[in-house]
Design a protein around this motif. Structure first.
Motif, PDB file in Angstrom:
ATOM      1  N   GLU A 164       6.678  -2.816   6.466  1.00 36.83           N
ATOM      2  CA  GLU A 164       7.732  -3.162   5.596  1.00 36.83           C
ATOM      3  C   GLU A 164       9.156  -3.224   6.160  1.00 36.83           C
ATOM      4  O   GLU A 164       9.847  -4.037   6.106  1.00 36.83           O
ATOM      5  CB  GLU A 164       7.818  -2.336   4.316  1.00 36.83           C
ATOM      6  CG  GLU A 164       6.588  -2.404   3.414  1.00 36.83           C
ATOM      7  CD  GLU A 164       6.701  -2.023   2.015  1.00 36.83           C
ATOM      8  OE1 GLU A 164       8.056  -1.277   1.981  1.00 36.83           O
ATOM      9  OE2 GLU A 164       6.176  -2.079   1.048  1.00 36.83           O
ATOM     10  N   GLN A 165       9.170  -2.216   7.166  1.00 38.05           N
ATOM     11  CA  GLN A 165      10.534  -2.357   8.087  1.00 38.05           C
ATOM     12  C   GLN A 165      10.558  -3.358   9.103  1.00 38.05           C
ATOM     13  O   GLN A 165      11.515  -4.005   9.183  1.00 38.05           O
ATOM     14  CB  GLN A 165      10.570  -0.955   9.009  1.00 38.05           C
ATOM     15  CG  GLN A 165      10.584   0.342   8.150  1.00 38.05           C
ATOM     16  CD  GLN A 165      10.586   1.555   9.089  1.00 38.05           C
ATOM     17  OE1 GLN A 165       9.464   1.736   9.877  1.00 38.05           O
ATOM     18  NE2 GLN A 165      11.642   2.063   9.339  1.00 38.05           N
ATOM     19  N   LEU A 166       9.551  -3.977   9.375  1.00 40.75           N
ATOM     20  CA  LEU A 166       9.313  -5.100  10.447  1.00 40.75           C
ATOM     21  C   LEU A 166       9.739  -6.396   9.407  1.00 40.75           C
ATOM     22  O   LEU A 166      10.419  -7.216  10.170  1.00 40.75           O
ATOM     23  CB  LEU A 166       8.058  -5.183  11.080  1.00 40.75           C
ATOM     24  CG  LEU A 166       7.732  -4.477  12.038  1.00 40.75           C
ATOM     25  CD1 LEU A 166       6.322  -4.498  12.748  1.00 40.75           C
ATOM     26  CD2 LEU A 166       8.778  -4.879  13.328  1.00 40.75           C
ATOM     27  N   ALA A 167       9.445  -6.477   8.065  1.00 42.97           N
ATOM     28  CA  ALA A 167       9.623  -7.637   7.261  1.00 42.97           C
ATOM     29  C   ALA A 167      11.058  -7.694   7.183  1.00 42.97           C
ATOM     30  O   ALA A 167      11.649  -8.734   7.074  1.00 42.97           O
ATOM     31  CB  ALA A 167       8.693  -7.425   5.905  1.00 42.97           C
ATOM     32  N   ALA A 168      11.793  -6.239   6.902  1.00 41.59           N
ATOM     33  CA  ALA A 168      13.026  -6.685   6.643  1.00 41.59           C
ATOM     34  C   ALA A 168      13.707  -7.044   7.766  1.00 41.59           C
ATOM     35  O   ALA A 168      14.937  -7.603   7.871  1.00 41.59           O
ATOM     36  CB  ALA A 168      13.456  -5.077   6.046  1.00 41.59           C
ATOM     37  N   LEU A 169      13.447  -6.461   8.866  1.00 40.47           N
ATOM     38  CA  LEU A 169      13.749  -6.689  10.214  1.00 40.47           C
ATOM     39  C   LEU A 169      13.873  -8.095  10.470  1.00 40.47           C
ATOM     40  O   LEU A 169      14.929  -8.695  10.720  1.00 40.47           O
ATOM     41  CB  LEU A 169      13.306  -6.167  11.331  1.00 40.47           C
ATOM     42  CG  LEU A 169      13.657  -6.229  12.656  1.00 40.47           C
ATOM     43  CD1 LEU A 169      15.193  -5.810  12.962  1.00 40.47           C
ATOM     44  CD2 LEU A 169      12.783  -5.422  13.841  1.00 40.47           C
TER      45      LEU A 169
END
Length: 209
Positions: free
Chosen positions: A42-47
């Protein structure tokens, strides 16, 4: 959701003549750095989405400022600075992009919190880990790509020259840990071209909850 983000990113590139496939390259490098730093899906998606949309506010900045070859006047610089807040306002109504808002707002911050630096001042005065990690990553990826591509006012640096410049600015403009992760990615000789994006493993979209 992915198509919506990419459509907005395409609108930015139409507006700014200096961003030809820049956003896609920043996206790729940012995700590679994020993985080095142990980010979850999820952090990578936001990134990823933050990388593509960090300059969306430039849609509201006159082309004469965005594409000016010479030095910007103080008034023009102030107008350009507004792009971060404009970007937040553009994206705020889109519920699934809420996790991206702080990335867009704070991607211009400096690790040392300096808002008076001559060339690259911070905008809001956040410093260190007050700045969201994704925003710190995008700051490094964005700078590296800008340095390694021609601009009307200067020639591109080599990858090694740009990596040395990132290290020179570590602890001031950039988070040293992010620069270290970026340096590892670059040492591995990763392909940062936009053509390589199609082979990148997909990242699950951010939950809107």
């Amino acid at each position: 959701l992915e198509a919506t983000v990419r459509a907005l990113a395409a609108a930015i590139e139409v507006k700014d003549a200096h961003t030809d496939r820049h956003l896609q390259r920043v996206e790729r490098l940012a995700v590679l750095i994020g993985r080095k730093l142990g980010m979850g899906e999820e952090q990578l998606a936001a990134l990823r989405w933050g990388a593509m949309l960090h300059d969306v506010g430039k849609i509201g900045i006159p082309e004469g400022i965005l594409n000016k070859v010479g030095e910007l006047s103080p008034a023009e610089l102030e107008k350009l600075r507004q792009h971060v807040d404009l970007g937040v306002e553009i994206l705020r109504p889109v519920e699934f992009l809420r996790p991206v808002l702080e990335v867009v707002k704070y991607h211009q911050e400096r690790w040392d919190g300096d808002t008076t630096a001559a060339r690259y001042p911070g905008y809001h005065g956040l410093k260190g880990e007050e700045i969201p990690l994704a925003a710190r990553i995008i700051a490094v990826a964005d700078a590296f790509d800008a340095m390694t591509h021609d601009r009307p006012y200067r020639r591109a640096m080599t990858r090694e020259e740009a990596r040395a410049e990132l290290w020179r600015c570590a602890g001031g403009q950039f988070d040293p840990a992010v620069v270290g992760a970026a340096s590892q990615v670059l040492e591995e000789g990763r392909d940062l071209s936009s053509d390589s994006l199609s082979s990148s493993p997909p990242v699950r979209p951010v939950s809107s909850a």
